[in-house]
Design a protein around this motif. Structure first.
Motif, short mmCIF file in Angstrom:
data_model
loop_
_atom_site.label_atom_id
_atom_site.label_comp_id
_atom_site.label_asym_id
_atom_site.label_seq_id
_atom_site.Cartn_x
_atom_site.Cartn_y
_atom_site.Cartn_z
N GLY A 1 -9.04 -6.34 46.14
CA GLY A 1 -10.14 -6.43 45.19
C GLY A 1 -9.73 -6.52 43.74
O GLY A 1 -10.58 -6.70 42.86
N LYS A 2 -8.43 -6.42 43.47
CA LYS A 2 -7.94 -6.53 42.09
C LYS A 2 -7.58 -7.99 41.81
O LYS A 2 -6.84 -8.60 42.58
N PRO A 3 -8.09 -8.56 40.72
CA PRO A 3 -7.79 -9.96 40.43
C PRO A 3 -6.32 -10.16 40.12
O PRO A 3 -5.62 -9.25 39.68
N GLY A 4 -5.85 -11.37 40.35
CA GLY A 4 -4.47 -11.70 40.08
C GLY A 4 -4.30 -12.35 38.72
O GLY A 4 -5.26 -12.52 37.96
N LEU A 5 -3.09 -12.75 38.43
CA LEU A 5 -2.82 -13.47 37.18
C LEU A 5 -3.28 -14.91 37.29
O LEU A 5 -3.54 -15.56 36.27
N LEU A 6 -3.38 -15.42 38.52
CA LEU A 6 -3.96 -16.73 38.79
C LEU A 6 -5.05 -16.55 39.84
O LEU A 6 -4.96 -15.68 40.70
N ASN A 7 -6.08 -17.40 39.80
CA ASN A 7 -7.12 -17.31 40.82
C ASN A 7 -6.73 -18.16 42.04
O ASN A 7 -5.71 -18.87 42.03
N ASN A 8 -7.53 -18.10 43.08
CA ASN A 8 -7.18 -18.78 44.33
C ASN A 8 -7.03 -20.29 44.16
O ASN A 8 -6.12 -20.90 44.73
N ASP A 9 -7.91 -20.89 43.39
CA ASP A 9 -7.83 -22.35 43.17
C ASP A 9 -6.54 -22.71 42.43
O ASP A 9 -5.90 -23.72 42.74
N GLU A 10 -6.17 -21.90 41.44
CA GLU A 10 -4.95 -22.16 40.69
C GLU A 10 -3.71 -22.01 41.57
O GLU A 10 -2.75 -22.79 41.47
N ILE A 11 -3.74 -21.02 42.44
CA ILE A 11 -2.61 -20.82 43.36
C ILE A 11 -2.53 -21.97 44.35
O ILE A 11 -1.44 -22.49 44.63
N ASP A 12 -3.68 -22.39 44.89
CA ASP A 12 -3.68 -23.52 45.82
C ASP A 12 -3.12 -24.78 45.16
O ASP A 12 -2.34 -25.53 45.76
N ASN A 13 -3.52 -25.00 43.92
CA ASN A 13 -3.02 -26.17 43.18
C ASN A 13 -1.52 -26.05 42.92
O ASN A 13 -0.78 -27.05 43.03
N LEU A 14 -1.07 -24.84 42.61
CA LEU A 14 0.35 -24.60 42.37
C LEU A 14 1.17 -24.93 43.61
O LEU A 14 2.16 -25.68 43.56
N VAL A 15 0.75 -24.39 44.76
CA VAL A 15 1.50 -24.60 46.00
C VAL A 15 1.47 -26.08 46.40
O VAL A 15 2.50 -26.65 46.78
N GLU A 16 0.32 -26.70 46.28
CA GLU A 16 0.21 -28.10 46.68
C GLU A 16 1.04 -29.00 45.77
O GLU A 16 1.65 -29.98 46.23
N THR A 17 1.10 -28.67 44.49
CA THR A 17 1.91 -29.47 43.56
C THR A 17 3.39 -29.34 43.89
O THR A 17 4.15 -30.33 43.80
N ILE A 18 3.83 -28.15 44.27
CA ILE A 18 5.23 -27.98 44.70
C ILE A 18 5.50 -28.86 45.92
O ILE A 18 6.52 -29.57 45.98
N HIS A 19 4.59 -28.85 46.89
CA HIS A 19 4.76 -29.69 48.08
C HIS A 19 4.84 -31.16 47.72
O HIS A 19 5.67 -31.91 48.26
#
Length: 495
Positions: A304-322
């Motif tokens: 329940g604690k927010p992260g430094l990046l939100n889920n959409d930002e993390i998804d974009n990060l991982v997909e860009t690495i791929h």
């Protein structure tokens, strides 16, 4: 006098231009003389080629004789600050203590050293078992058959060859003390506490970073200090947990930094990075890459604690690495390969940036200007590409970023413009001004990082629009400038 704040190298002994400790020492003190202030020697214990590249030691106090002897490490420690892994959570299923347990069962003197399912949970169907945090897709109990035919589920957090230790037992405490003693006798100054977050198991909890775990880490750090050692705690977790750990030990990793720098370069937006640098622990070691993958959990939400990046930002990060790695990282990540962690992407940092030299150099410049002692992984230092052939051979996801580099290949890569430019950047970072005061600012187009010590200062200005950067150094009333694009061109023109 060892250079405490200088850039350090992370490497396997036998994968960086040689195969022995003596060869590595020669390389660091001659070929790369004065470049690194210290070196993190990844597991050199017997054996180095177990199920987890040395992180499943049969004998944690013995140097694999294929690499050399303790005397070689002690000699290396005369000129370089040596860091070694202390694997607190487990040991090999082939170790003498565990084979004795298999032979003699509860009659073995080592029986209390290891954790079983039944030593933590009252019932094999206990609902508490489902609460345990899993870092990997494998089961966390492995069944072993004792000599008398009894089948026992032993706790194996990582692989079935890594049997978890009861660090709260007398035998567990004696075992850890024996490692600390050997380290202190052989010029090791820094200890990396591997997998310490999983060390304490309590029914009814998730068995990860409990209050008792904090206490265990603090007590171990205090004992290490009595022997002249410092502890670096290796924990992948929510950023607030990292901040709390840092208050109770010598140092932590800034594992949030690699994904945040990638996010900054991918989106041309430094706001998340700036936010983190305002609150990040100062007693830290910074990395972009290690023998593990690029951590994601460190910037994500938790409980329940927010992260430094939100889920959409993390998804974009991982997909860009791929995408940047042309799908190679996808083949090595998650359930795509065995023996991998669920919370990381397996890829060289160079490939995560699409092998773009300028982006890679800017990423390193940002790392070097962040608070903390910078470490550079050997594959990152040599700008290595993903080792797909090694991945195919072992089917271990993290091996994509664990290449074997012989001396010929080492010498060849030292001539690469990006490696020459990175070497120049490392020599620049080995400057006393980085022990001063740090400030950071950012706007839509730039990131500014500045260190000030008395009348001297060093400033990095990153042009996020063009992915270039300028360094200004004012020292002893003399001002020097370094444009990273110009630095790269100067070495490209010499090829």
């Amino acid at each position: 006098m060892l250079a405490k704040n200088n850039v350090q190298l992370i490497t396997y002994v036998d994968r960086f231009g040689g195969s022995t400790l003596d060869e590595l020492n020669t390389l660091l003190t001659k070929d790369l003389k004065g470049l690194f202030g210290g070196v993190h020697l990844l597991p050199f214990y017997y054996p180095i080629d177990g199920a987890d590249a040395g992180f499943d030691p049969i004998d944690h106090t013995s140097v694999d004789n294929r690499l050399g002897r303790w005397a070689d490490i002690s000699q290396m420690g005369e000129k370089l600050e040596i860091m070694a892994d202390m694997i607190v959570n487990h040991m090999s299923a082939q170790s003498k203590p565990f084979t004795d347990v298999l032979a003699h069962g509860k009659a073995s003197q080592y029986w209390p050293l290891f954790l079983t399912r039944d030593s933590v949970f009252d019932d094999e169907n206990s609902p508490d078992i489902d609460k345990v945090f899993r870092p990997r897709p494998t089961k966390f109990f492995s069944d072993f058959t004792l000599k008398d035919g009894t089948e026992v589920p032993f706790w194996t957090t990582f692989t079935s060859n890594q049997i978890d230790i009861d660090v709260e037992s007398k035998q567990g405490k004696d075992y850890l003390e024996s490692i600390l003693t050997v380290f202190s006798q052989n010029n090791i100054k820094l200890i990396r506490l591997d997998a310490a977050g999983y060390a304490i198991k309590k029914a009814g909890t998730n068995c990860f970073m409990l209050e008792q775990t904090f206490e265990f880490i603090q007590a171990l750090s205090e004992r290490a200090s009595e022997l002249g050692l410092e502890c670096l705690v290796e924990i992948h977790s929510h950023y607030q947990t990292q901040i709390e750990i840092a208050k109770r030990c010598d140092a932590v990793y800034d594992f949030a930094l690699p994904p945040l720098i990638l996010h900054t370069l991918f989106t041309r937006d430094a706001s998340a990075l700036k936010k983190w640098l305002a609150i990040s622990p100062r007693n830290c070691y910074t990395v972009l890459d290690t023998h593990d993958g690029i951590g994601i959990v460190d910037v994500g939400a938790s409980d329940g604690k927010p992260g430094l990046l939100n889920n959409d930002e993390i998804d974009n990060l991982v997909e860009t690495i791929h995408q940047n790695s042309l799908g190679e990282s996808r083949k090595a990540t998650g359930n795509a390969a065995s023996n991998v962690d669920l919370y990381q992407v397996n890829c060289t940092f160079y490939d995560s940036l699409g092998r773009d030299d300028m982006s890679y150099l800017v990423a390193r410049a940002i790392q070097f200007f962040c608070p903390g002692i910078p470490q550079v992984y050997y594959a990152g230092f040599l700008a290595c590409e993903n080792d797909i052939e090694l991945l195919k051979k072992t089917k271990v996801g993290r091996d994509i970023n664990r290449p074997y580099i012989n001396k010929e290949e080492f010498d060849r890569r030292l001539k690469f413009p990006i490696v020459k430019a990175l070497t120049s950047l490392i020599r620049f970072r080995n400057n006393d001004v980085f022990t001063g005061d740090f400030i950071c600012s950012a706007n839509n187009n730039s990131l500014i990082m500045r260190w000030t010590k008395e009348t001297d200062h060093a400033q990095l200005t990153v042009d996020l629009e063009n992915l270039d950067a300028k360094i200004e150094l004012n020292q002893n009333n003399k001002i020097q400038y370094m444009q990273l694009s110009s630095l790269m061109r100067s070495f490209e023109n010499k090829v």
